[in-house]
Design a protein around this motif. Structure first.
Motif, PDB file in Angstrom:
ATOM      1  N   UNK A  82       0.807  -1.044  -0.151  1.00  0.00           N
ATOM      2  CA  UNK A  82      -0.007   0.066   0.045  1.00  0.00           C
ATOM      3  C   UNK A  82       0.976   1.227   0.165  1.00  0.00           C
ATOM      4  N   UNK A  83       1.871   1.219   0.844  1.00  0.00           N
ATOM      5  CA  UNK A  83       2.641   2.311   0.854  1.00  0.00           C
ATOM      6  C   UNK A  83       3.519   2.729  -0.524  1.00  0.00           C
ATOM      7  N   UNK A 109       2.069   1.840  -3.357  1.00  0.00           N
ATOM      8  CA  UNK A 109       1.107   2.408  -4.391  1.00  0.00           C
ATOM      9  C   UNK A 109       0.983   3.926  -3.952  1.00  0.00           C
ATOM     10  N   UNK A 110       0.773   3.987  -2.677  1.00  0.00           N
ATOM     11  CA  UNK A 110       0.540   5.485  -2.507  1.00  0.00           C
ATOM     12  C   UNK A 110       1.608   6.586  -2.833  1.00  0.00           C
ATOM     13  N   UNK A 111       2.918   6.191  -2.724  1.00  0.00           N
ATOM     14  CA  UNK A 111       3.908   7.162  -3.441  1.00  0.00           C
ATOM     15  C   UNK A 111       3.719   7.135  -4.869  1.00  0.00           C
ATOM     16  N   UNK A 112       3.298   6.053  -5.566  1.00  0.00           N
ATOM     17  CA  UNK A 112       3.019   6.155  -7.039  1.00  0.00           C
ATOM     18  C   UNK A 112       1.912   7.252  -7.199  1.00  0.00           C
ATOM     19  N   UNK A 113       0.856   7.036  -6.530  1.00  0.00           N
ATOM     20  CA  UNK A 113      -0.333   7.858  -6.827  1.00  0.00           C
ATOM     21  C   UNK A 113       0.193   9.360  -6.558  1.00  0.00           C
ATOM     22  N   UNK A 114       0.693   9.448  -5.426  1.00  0.00           N
ATOM     23  CA  UNK A 114       1.049  11.046  -5.059  1.00  0.00           C
ATOM     24  C   UNK A 114       2.040  11.458  -6.043  1.00  0.00           C
ATOM     25  N   UNK A 164       2.210  10.518  -9.094  1.00  0.00           N
ATOM     26  CA  UNK A 164       1.847  10.915 -10.466  1.00  0.00           C
ATOM     27  C   UNK A 164       1.056  12.066 -10.397  1.00  0.00           C
TER      28      UNK A 164
END
Lengths: 224, 526
Positions: free
Chosen positions: B189-190, B192-197, B199
């Motif tokens: 989850x972490x 993915x979170x960095x990825x989303x942020x 992006x």
């Protein structure tokens, strides 16, 4: 200027969050579907390259365009103590010719994304607007119909409020106090900083809140 | 109204002895005392105000506000006390005089203010939605049911919150009843979170390399009418950061026009092999024609090429290749002629004959590169250098087809009056027709450039060939030490103007054809 915080929420909790926001804000959600084009100026234009975002609202029948420029963030010890990020921001509605104008000025398309979700705008100490959306990328240029989420399991929650240089501290405190209400479900932080999702007692509390608000919602709408 | 008043008065007289309970509740004595003290306080404050007004001194607002708040509080308390028993009494006006008459009806009316009334109505509607048809008893029951349900929900919610809070704070490690999120999931989850942020905030992961960027066949609705699908209308940031050519509004419509103009330009080139400053002027012409083609007067909307002087040739090359402009191949090659233009432009302003040796080597190298195709331009390059036109120019004029040898053997005569005379003679010998044809070939350029700068000091824009020849001869003869190219091409004359004291209208005409060099005009008119 605007104050902004961001947070991440798992897609399965989005509905609960929307109900919670409905209860807290008292306004119904507005569907959000925005095509964001981020344009960067070439190095020869101006001393530093700047970035401009063009947002096209695809939700309504007639697409409307907005241009937004986000400047530098506030720095310093005062800024670090704030729990929100304060940046200069200029926003305006424009006609659809804005894209051509920026291309003619020499800007280039840096990246684009599609934001699909919902937004809540209300007043609670400040004009707060909360958007819960999934960020989608387009495999082919400008193919908004073929957009896929960047992270399928996560959605982005963004809380923003416009501010001016003389009232940003009040706006920031209003925003933080509002964000505390969302604490069980997600952790909101400045865009540069991020924390793990808070899984602690969120499930339990979440169920409670869902139950409560569904009941409240039902009583408002139907005829007992 | 009067009848009511009488009735009320009678009732009051009848019930003069108040109910003892009411009497106790009201505690009339204390109320009276308080009312009197309040009255005294207010009159004191009013006197103070009078005194302040009389003496014209600034009042101490802090104290006055304090006194006012005390008085306000006292009044509030009195009113609260009286409210409890006010239902037993009716207040009616005893004395109607001029002051009261207008206000009385409003004060006596029991109707709400209009806004309050609307509010009241809407709230009532909301509450009784769907229930208005039922008898009142049923309505009351339903409302009661609602209230009970809400109360129950609130209670259960509070209970659960209290329980959870106890549990949470009890066991500091977090409640055990909750499912534990294992580390692997948390890490995922972490990530993915960095990825989303990243992006959202920086656009990471959303950028495509330029080769993958191609337009889909169908643009979405909101972009379809803004961008053209067929035109390569997009500009993507590349590391070179080259200039962006603006896209024509309608690609297809423009390309034949573009072709036409290009053909015109190339036709001109062909007709005047020794014309212009070789590649440089040709390019300038092209560029300038392009520039002016974009002006509102021109009917076509030709691609706007940036000012050739400021641009590096590499950029030009790259611009031409990926874009779908319909430039014919040989023009591309002409434009690709790399270093000639800047160097010749560079030399325009220079007055130094010492550079010639360097130039010669340059020209030699270039010539070797472009042999066979572009010897014409080389000849122009040679011509362009100040002071170099002497030897080679007449040769080139006469024979557009040159061999290598001749070019090399004509290198660089220094300025000398002897050479000058030679040129002069050569100019005379040169078929005037060719000169004229060159000049006339240059004419059409003027039509493409409607914005030709005028006011060049009374320049005669129409250059009859005879006139031109005369001028050439004049210039040739008048320039004693000065070099003058009697190159038929007025543009060449223009080239050399920076170097020498050139008079006459030729260079003015030349400058006309090359508006890029407008800045050199003042130097011309000496």
């Amino acid at each position: 200027m605007e104050c902004v915080v961001q947070g991440i929420i798992e897609t399965k909790h989005v509905e609960a969050l929307e109900i919670l926001l409905l209860g807290l804000s008292g306004v119904h959600k507005e569907i959000l579907r925005t095509h964001e084009l981020c344009l960067k100026s070439v190095p020869n234009l101006g001393s530093v390259s700047s970035e401009v975002r063009l947002l096209c609202d695809l939700e309504h029948a007639e697409p409307t365009w907005t241009v937004r420029h986000i400047g530098g963030a506030m720095r310093g010890t005062g800024a670090e103590q704030l729990s929100v990020l304060v940046t200069t921001m200029v926003e305006s509605k424009v006609s659809k010719n804005a894209l051509r104008l920026f291309y003619a000025l020499g800007h280039k398309l840096d990246h684009e994304l599609l934001r699909v979700g919902s937004s809540f705008c209300f007043y609670r100490g400040a004009h707060i607007s909360v958007t819960v959306s999934s960020i989608n990328k387009m495999p082919k240029l400008h193919a908004t119909d073929e957009a896929v989420p960047v992270t399928p399991g996560l959605q982005l929650v963004q809380v923003t409020a416009p501010a001016s240089s003389d009232n940003y501290s009040e706006v920031a405190s209003a925003m933080s106090s509002f964000c505390e209400y969302l604490a069980p479900l997600l952790h909101l932080s400045k865009p540069g900083v991020h924390y793990l999702l808070n899984p602690k007692y969120s499930h339990y509390l979440l169920e409670t809140m869902i139950r409560y608000f569904i009941l409240w919602d039902a009583m408002c709408e139907d005829n007992i | 109204m009067i009848g009511v008043q009488e009735q009320q008065q009678q009732q009051a007289r009848v019930a003069e002895r108040l109910n003892p309970a009411v009497h106790q509740q009201l505690n009339l004595d204390s109320v009276k005392t308080r009312a009197i003290s309040l009255f005294k306080a207010i009159s004191r404050i009013l006197e103070d105000f009078d005194a302040i007004a009389r003496t014209n001194s600034t009042p101490k607002w802090h104290e006055i506000l304090g006194q006012f708040s005390m008085v306000n509080l006292e009044l509030f308390n009195i009113v609260e006390d009286i409210k409890n028993v006010s239902k037993a009494f009716i207040v009616h006006p005893k004395n109607v005089n001029a002051e009261n008459a207008t206000i009385l009806p409003i004060m006596l009316s029991s109707k709400l203010l209009p806004e309050m009334e609307m509010d009241d109505n809407t709230k009532r509607e909301q509450l009784l939605l769907g229930m208005q048809g039922l008898p009142v008893a049923l309505q009351i029951e339903r409302l009661k049911g609602r209230v009970d349900a809400i109360a129950a929900a609130c209670e259960s919610a509070e209970k659960i919150i209290a329980d959870t809070r106890k549990a949470y704070f009890g066991t500091r490690q977090g409640p055990n009843l909750l499912p534990a999120v294992d580390k692997a999931q948390a890490a995922k989850i972490q990530e993915q979170e960095t990825l989303l942020r990243s992006a959202v905030n920086h656009g990471e992961g959303l950028r495509f390399p330029s080769d993958q960027r191609h337009v889909t066949s169908a643009l979405p609705m909101h972009l379809a009418d803004i961008l053209n699908s067929g035109d390569g209308a997009y500009s993507f940031s590349e590391s070179s950061g080259m200039y962006q050519k603006s896209t024509p509004l309608s690609g297809n419509a423009n390309s034949p026009l573009l072709q036409a103009s290009v053909a015109q330009v190339t036709g001109r080139a062909a007709a005047s092999p020794s014309s212009a400053i070789g590649n440089t002027s040709f390019d300038n012409t092209t560029a300038s024609s392009m520039q002016f083609a974009n002006s509102p007067k021109s009917g076509t909307n030709i691609v706007n090429m940036p000012s050739p002087q400021q641009q590096s040739n590499q950029q030009l090359q790259r611009q031409l290749q990926p874009k779908k402009l319909m430039l014919p191949l040989h023009q591309q090659q002409l434009l690709n002629n790399p270093q000639l233009r800047p160097s010749s432009v560079h030399l325009l302003g220079q007055n130094q004959l010492s550079q010639m040796p360097d130039i010669s080597t340059q020209a030699q190298q270039k010539f070797q590169q472009m042999h066979g195709q572009q010897h014409v331009q080389y000849s122009q390059a040679l011509v362009a250098q100040p002071g170099r036109q002497l030897g080679s120019a007449p040769m080139h004029m006469g024979q557009p087809q040159l061999t290598q040898g001749s070019q090399m053997t004509r290198p660089l005569n220094q300025f000398s009056s002897a050479a000058n005379n030679a040129i002069y003679n050569a100019a005379q010998a040169t078929p005037a027709s060719q000169m004229i044809s060159n000049i006339s070939a240059m004419m059409p350029s003027q039509t493409v450039m409607p914005r030709m700068p005028l006011g060049m000091g009374g320049v005669n824009r129409t250059l009859p060939s005879q006139n031109l020849s005369d001028q050439i001869y004049n210039i040739g003869s008048s320039n004693a030490g000065g070099m003058m190219t009697q190159h038929s091409n007025p543009a060449a004359a223009f080239v050399s103007q920076g170097a020498q004291n050139i008079q006459g209208t030729i260079q003015n005409a030349a400058v006309q054809n090359h508006p890029n060099f407008q800045q050199q005009r003042p130097r011309n008119q000496q």
